[in-house]
Every structure is written in C-alpha cells, then in structure tokens.
Design a protein around this motif. Structure first.
Motif, PDB file in Angstrom:
ATOM      1  N   GLU A   1       0.827  -1.206   0.000  1.00  0.00           N
ATOM      2  CA  GLU A   1       0.000   0.000   0.000  1.00  0.00           C
ATOM      3  C   GLU A   1       0.864   1.260   0.000  1.00  0.00           C
ATOM      4  O   GLU A   1       0.621   2.195  -0.773  1.00  0.00           O
ATOM      5  N   GLN A   2       1.891   1.292   0.847  1.00  0.00           N
ATOM      6  CA  GLN A   2       2.797   2.447   0.880  1.00  0.00           C
ATOM      7  C   GLN A   2       3.502   2.612  -0.463  1.00  0.00           C
ATOM      8  O   GLN A   2       3.621   3.723  -0.975  1.00  0.00           O
ATOM      9  N   ALA A   3       3.967   1.499  -1.013  1.00  0.00           N
ATOM     10  CA  ALA A   3       4.658   1.554  -2.299  1.00  0.00           C
ATOM     11  C   ALA A   3       3.727   2.044  -3.398  1.00  0.00           C
ATOM     12  O   ALA A   3       4.131   2.861  -4.240  1.00  0.00           O
ATOM     13  N   LEU A   4       2.483   1.578  -3.409  1.00  0.00           N
ATOM     14  CA  LEU A   4       1.518   2.031  -4.420  1.00  0.00           C
ATOM     15  C   LEU A   4       1.272   3.531  -4.309  1.00  0.00           C
ATOM     16  O   LEU A   4       1.159   4.226  -5.319  1.00  0.00           O
ATOM     17  N   ARG A   5       1.187   4.036  -3.089  1.00  0.00           N
ATOM     18  CA  ARG A   5       1.008   5.480  -2.903  1.00  0.00           C
ATOM     19  C   ARG A   5       2.209   6.250  -3.464  1.00  0.00           C
ATOM     20  O   ARG A   5       2.034   7.282  -4.126  1.00  0.00           O
ATOM     21  N   ARG A   6       3.410   5.742  -3.219  1.00  0.00           N
ATOM     22  CA  ARG A   6       4.625   6.392  -3.744  1.00  0.00           C
ATOM     23  C   ARG A   6       4.641   6.370  -5.264  1.00  0.00           C
ATOM     24  O   ARG A   6       4.944   7.365  -5.914  1.00  0.00           O
ATOM     25  N   VAL A   7       4.318   5.197  -5.826  1.00  0.00           N
ATOM     26  CA  VAL A   7       4.299   5.061  -7.291  1.00  0.00           C
ATOM     27  C   VAL A   7       3.254   5.988  -7.894  1.00  0.00           C
ATOM     28  O   VAL A   7       3.509   6.636  -8.919  1.00  0.00           O
TER      29      VAL A   7
ATOM     30  N   GLU B   1       7.447   7.643 -19.240  1.00  0.00           N
ATOM     31  CA  GLU B   1       8.431   6.777 -18.586  1.00  0.00           C
ATOM     32  C   GLU B   1       9.182   7.632 -17.570  1.00  0.00           C
ATOM     33  O   GLU B   1       9.397   8.820 -17.793  1.00  0.00           O
ATOM     34  N   VAL B   2       9.562   7.007 -16.454  1.00  0.00           N
ATOM     35  CA  VAL B   2      10.309   7.745 -15.449  1.00  0.00           C
ATOM     36  C   VAL B   2      11.302   6.807 -14.758  1.00  0.00           C
ATOM     37  O   VAL B   2      10.974   5.658 -14.472  1.00  0.00           O
ATOM     38  N   GLU B   3      12.511   7.313 -14.571  1.00  0.00           N
ATOM     39  CA  GLU B   3      13.497   6.566 -13.789  1.00  0.00           C
ATOM     40  C   GLU B   3      13.114   6.709 -12.320  1.00  0.00           C
ATOM     41  O   GLU B   3      12.972   7.820 -11.824  1.00  0.00           O
ATOM     42  N   VAL B   4      12.955   5.582 -11.639  1.00  0.00           N
ATOM     43  CA  VAL B   4      12.538   5.644 -10.247  1.00  0.00           C
ATOM     44  C   VAL B   4      13.685   5.427  -9.268  1.00  0.00           C
ATOM     45  O   VAL B   4      13.609   5.860  -8.115  1.00  0.00           O
ATOM     46  N   ARG B   5      14.757   4.789  -9.718  1.00  0.00           N
ATOM     47  CA  ARG B   5      15.864   4.540  -8.797  1.00  0.00           C
ATOM     48  C   ARG B   5      17.086   4.071  -9.560  1.00  0.00           C
ATOM     49  O   ARG B   5      16.983   3.517 -10.635  1.00  0.00           O
ATOM     50  N   ARG B   6      18.252   4.329  -8.969  1.00  0.00           N
ATOM     51  CA  ARG B   6      19.515   3.784  -9.475  1.00  0.00           C
ATOM     52  C   ARG B   6      20.172   2.990  -8.366  1.00  0.00           C
ATOM     53  O   ARG B   6      20.081   3.368  -7.199  1.00  0.00           O
ATOM     54  N   PHE B   7      20.846   1.931  -8.761  1.00  0.00           N
ATOM     55  CA  PHE B   7      21.525   1.073  -7.795  1.00  0.00           C
ATOM     56  C   PHE B   7      22.948   0.796  -8.255  1.00  0.00           C
ATOM     57  O   PHE B   7      23.206   0.689  -9.457  1.00  0.00           O
ATOM     58  N   PRO B   8      23.862   0.616  -7.304  1.00  0.00           N
ATOM     59  CA  PRO B   8      25.210   0.186  -7.689  1.00  0.00           C
ATOM     60  C   PRO B   8      25.128  -1.220  -8.284  1.00  0.00           C
ATOM     61  O   PRO B   8      24.317  -2.044  -7.841  1.00  0.00           O
ATOM     62  N   ASN B   9      25.954  -1.484  -9.273  1.00  0.00           N
ATOM     63  CA  ASN B   9      25.884  -2.794  -9.929  1.00  0.00           C
ATOM     64  C   ASN B   9      26.290  -3.944  -9.013  1.00  0.00           C
ATOM     65  O   ASN B   9      26.033  -5.100  -9.325  1.00  0.00           O
ATOM     66  N   THR B  10      26.878  -3.639  -7.874  1.00  0.00           N
ATOM     67  CA  THR B  10      27.266  -4.692  -6.931  1.00  0.00           C
ATOM     68  C   THR B  10      26.046  -5.359  -6.291  1.00  0.00           C
ATOM     69  O   THR B  10      26.185  -6.415  -5.679  1.00  0.00           O
ATOM     70  N   LEU B  11      24.854  -4.765  -6.439  1.00  0.00           N
ATOM     71  CA  LEU B  11      23.634  -5.383  -5.922  1.00  0.00           C
ATOM     72  C   LEU B  11      23.075  -6.435  -6.881  1.00  0.00           C
ATOM     73  O   LEU B  11      22.030  -7.018  -6.616  1.00  0.00           O
ATOM     74  N   PHE B  12      23.753  -6.665  -7.988  1.00  0.00           N
ATOM     75  CA  PHE B  12      23.327  -7.641  -8.976  1.00  0.00           C
ATOM     76  C   PHE B  12      24.374  -8.740  -9.000  1.00  0.00           C
ATOM     77  O   PHE B  12      25.573  -8.447  -9.040  1.00  0.00           O
TER      78      PHE B  12
ATOM     79  N   LYS C   1       2.237   8.858  -6.849  1.00  0.00           N
ATOM     80  CA  LYS C   1       2.769  10.232  -6.869  1.00  0.00           C
ATOM     81  C   LYS C   1       3.807  10.402  -7.967  1.00  0.00           C
ATOM     82  O   LYS C   1       3.822  11.413  -8.675  1.00  0.00           O
ATOM     83  N   ILE C   2       4.682   9.416  -8.110  1.00  0.00           N
ATOM     84  CA  ILE C   2       5.730   9.483  -9.137  1.00  0.00           C
ATOM     85  C   ILE C   2       5.095   9.538 -10.525  1.00  0.00           C
ATOM     86  O   ILE C   2       5.465  10.371 -11.359  1.00  0.00           O
ATOM     87  N   VAL C   3       4.120   8.662 -10.769  1.00  0.00           N
ATOM     88  CA  VAL C   3       3.458   8.617 -12.080  1.00  0.00           C
ATOM     89  C   VAL C   3       2.692   9.900 -12.329  1.00  0.00           C
ATOM     90  O   VAL C   3       2.767  10.486 -13.423  1.00  0.00           O
ATOM     91  N   GLU C   4       1.970  10.368 -11.341  1.00  0.00           N
ATOM     92  CA  GLU C   4       1.189  11.606 -11.482  1.00  0.00           C
ATOM     93  C   GLU C   4       2.092  12.781 -11.868  1.00  0.00           C
ATOM     94  O   GLU C   4       1.780  13.555 -12.773  1.00  0.00           O
ATOM     95  N   ARG C   5       3.220  12.914 -11.180  1.00  0.00           N
ATOM     96  CA  ARG C   5       4.162  13.996 -11.469  1.00  0.00           C
ATOM     97  C   ARG C   5       4.726  13.860 -12.889  1.00  0.00           C
ATOM     98  O   ARG C   5       4.828  14.837 -13.623  1.00  0.00           O
ATOM     99  N   ALA C   6       5.083  12.628 -13.261  1.00  0.00           N
ATOM    100  CA  ALA C   6       5.641  12.404 -14.596  1.00  0.00           C
ATOM    101  C   ALA C   6       4.614  12.715 -15.685  1.00  0.00           C
ATOM    102  O   ALA C   6       4.933  13.372 -16.674  1.00  0.00           O
ATOM    103  N   VAL C   7       3.398  12.256 -15.503  1.00  0.00           N
ATOM    104  CA  VAL C   7       2.339  12.503 -16.492  1.00  0.00           C
ATOM    105  C   VAL C   7       2.070  13.995 -16.623  1.00  0.00           C
ATOM    106  O   VAL C   7       1.889  14.509 -17.731  1.00  0.00           O
ATOM    107  N   SER C   8       2.074  14.717 -15.507  1.00  0.00           N
ATOM    108  CA  SER C   8       1.845  16.160 -15.574  1.00  0.00           C
ATOM    109  C   SER C   8       2.967  16.874 -16.320  1.00  0.00           C
ATOM    110  O   SER C   8       2.781  17.985 -16.807  1.00  0.00           O
ATOM    111  N   ASN C   9       4.118  16.217 -16.450  1.00  0.00           N
ATOM    112  CA  ASN C   9       5.238  16.758 -17.229  1.00  0.00           C
ATOM    113  C   ASN C   9       5.291  16.162 -18.630  1.00  0.00           C
ATOM    114  O   ASN C   9       6.284  16.332 -19.353  1.00  0.00           O
ATOM    115  N   GLY C  10       4.243  15.427 -19.009  1.00  0.00           N
ATOM    116  CA  GLY C  10       4.155  14.884 -20.364  1.00  0.00           C
ATOM    117  C   GLY C  10       5.007  13.656 -20.609  1.00  0.00           C
ATOM    118  O   GLY C  10       5.278  13.315 -21.759  1.00  0.00           O
ATOM    119  N   LEU C  11       5.415  12.976 -19.574  1.00  0.00           N
ATOM    120  CA  LEU C  11       6.286  11.804 -19.730  1.00  0.00           C
ATOM    121  C   LEU C  11       5.485  10.514 -19.772  1.00  0.00           C
ATOM    122  O   LEU C  11       4.392  10.420 -19.214  1.00  0.00           O
TER     123      LEU C  11
END
Length: 153
Positions: free
Chosen positions: A60-66, A80-91, A68-78
């Motif tokens: 539920e918390q994650a859906l609320r965050r998503v 697609e949106v990058e939501v996070r970057r991770f160091p490659n050592t996590l793979f 907001k992210i989607v709403e902001r991106a759509v209002s900017n005409g996007l």
C-alpha cells in the motif's frame, strides 16, 4: 639601531626549514584526504548494507509512492520515469545479463532491486505498467549504476 647577523637569519628560514614545513603541510593534507576517503567508504558500505535488506515498505505504501511518481511524470508529459539507481554490486553478475538482454536476467537481482521487481510483478504489471532495468552509466568503459524505470506507454 643596528641589526646583527643572528637577527637577520631569523627573518628568513633556511631552504631545509621551508621544505620541512611544506612536507608537514602535505602530510596533513594527505591525512585529511585519507580520513575523508575512509568516511566515504564507511558510508558507502552502510548504504549497500541497507540496500541488501528488506525495505519494510508495504504494498500500500509503495503504491502510494508510485502513484505520486506517475502523477508527477504525467503532468510533465512523460510516459516513462526513472525511479531509482543502484550500484551494480547489488546484482549477482554486476549487470552483465541486464546489459546483454539475457533471458532470466531478473534472477540476478538481490536486495531492494529484487523487492522492487517483485512488487512490480505483483502490483504494477497487472495494471499495464512495464519495468526497465538498464545500465545507466559506463565508468571506465565498464557497467556502472543500474537504473530502474517505470513505463506506461
């Protein structure tokens, strides 16, 4: 008033004294840099440790965050949106399978990237959203950070 030879020698240090002073200043700068580097390394390790553990965020918390992210991106005409970057050592393969577009690349995910992928599969894919993992930068010609983007087009 007359100055003696000893008074004059106090005005200007010898070349050896100047070099000693420079060496001490350089050593102090190097020590400060070493401490900064050690602190940065400790902080990086702390962050990586945190990224390998569950986030504790509910769907539920994650859906609320998503939302907001989607709403902001759509209002900017996007679309697609990058939501996070991770160091490659996590793979597990440092992003090789992602870069090659190999089947089963998602099995290389660990920690928070894996949690995000699983959340997408459970909650967002059924709603028509796509997820994209890709190499975000190439320091020294090698895969660097990996970005996670959300698409809805």
């Amino acid at each position: 008033m007359s100055t003696t030879a000893s008074d004059l020698s106090d005005l200007l240090p010898t070349a050896d004294q100047v070099m000693e002073k420079l060496a001490l200043a350089e050593a102090e700068k190097a020590e400060k840099a070493r401490r900064r580097e050690a602190l940065a390394e400790t902080e990086k390790k702390r962050l990586l440790d945190a990224l390998t553990k569950p986030s504790g965020v509910s769907d539920e918390q994650a859906l609320r965050r998503v939302a907001k992210i989607v709403e902001r991106a759509v209002s900017n005409g996007l679309t697609e949106v990058e939501v996070r970057r991770f160091p490659n050592t996590l793979f597990s393969d440092h992003g090789r399978a992602i870069n090659q577009g190999e089947r089963g690349w998602e099995s290389t995910l660990t920690g928070l990237p894996k949690e995000m992928y699983e959340f997408w599969a459970r909650q967002l894919r059924p709603r028509g959203y796509k997820i994209k993992f890709q190499i975000a930068d190439w320091p020294e010609g090698r895969p660097g950070d990996i970005s996670v983007s959300l698409k809805w087009s």
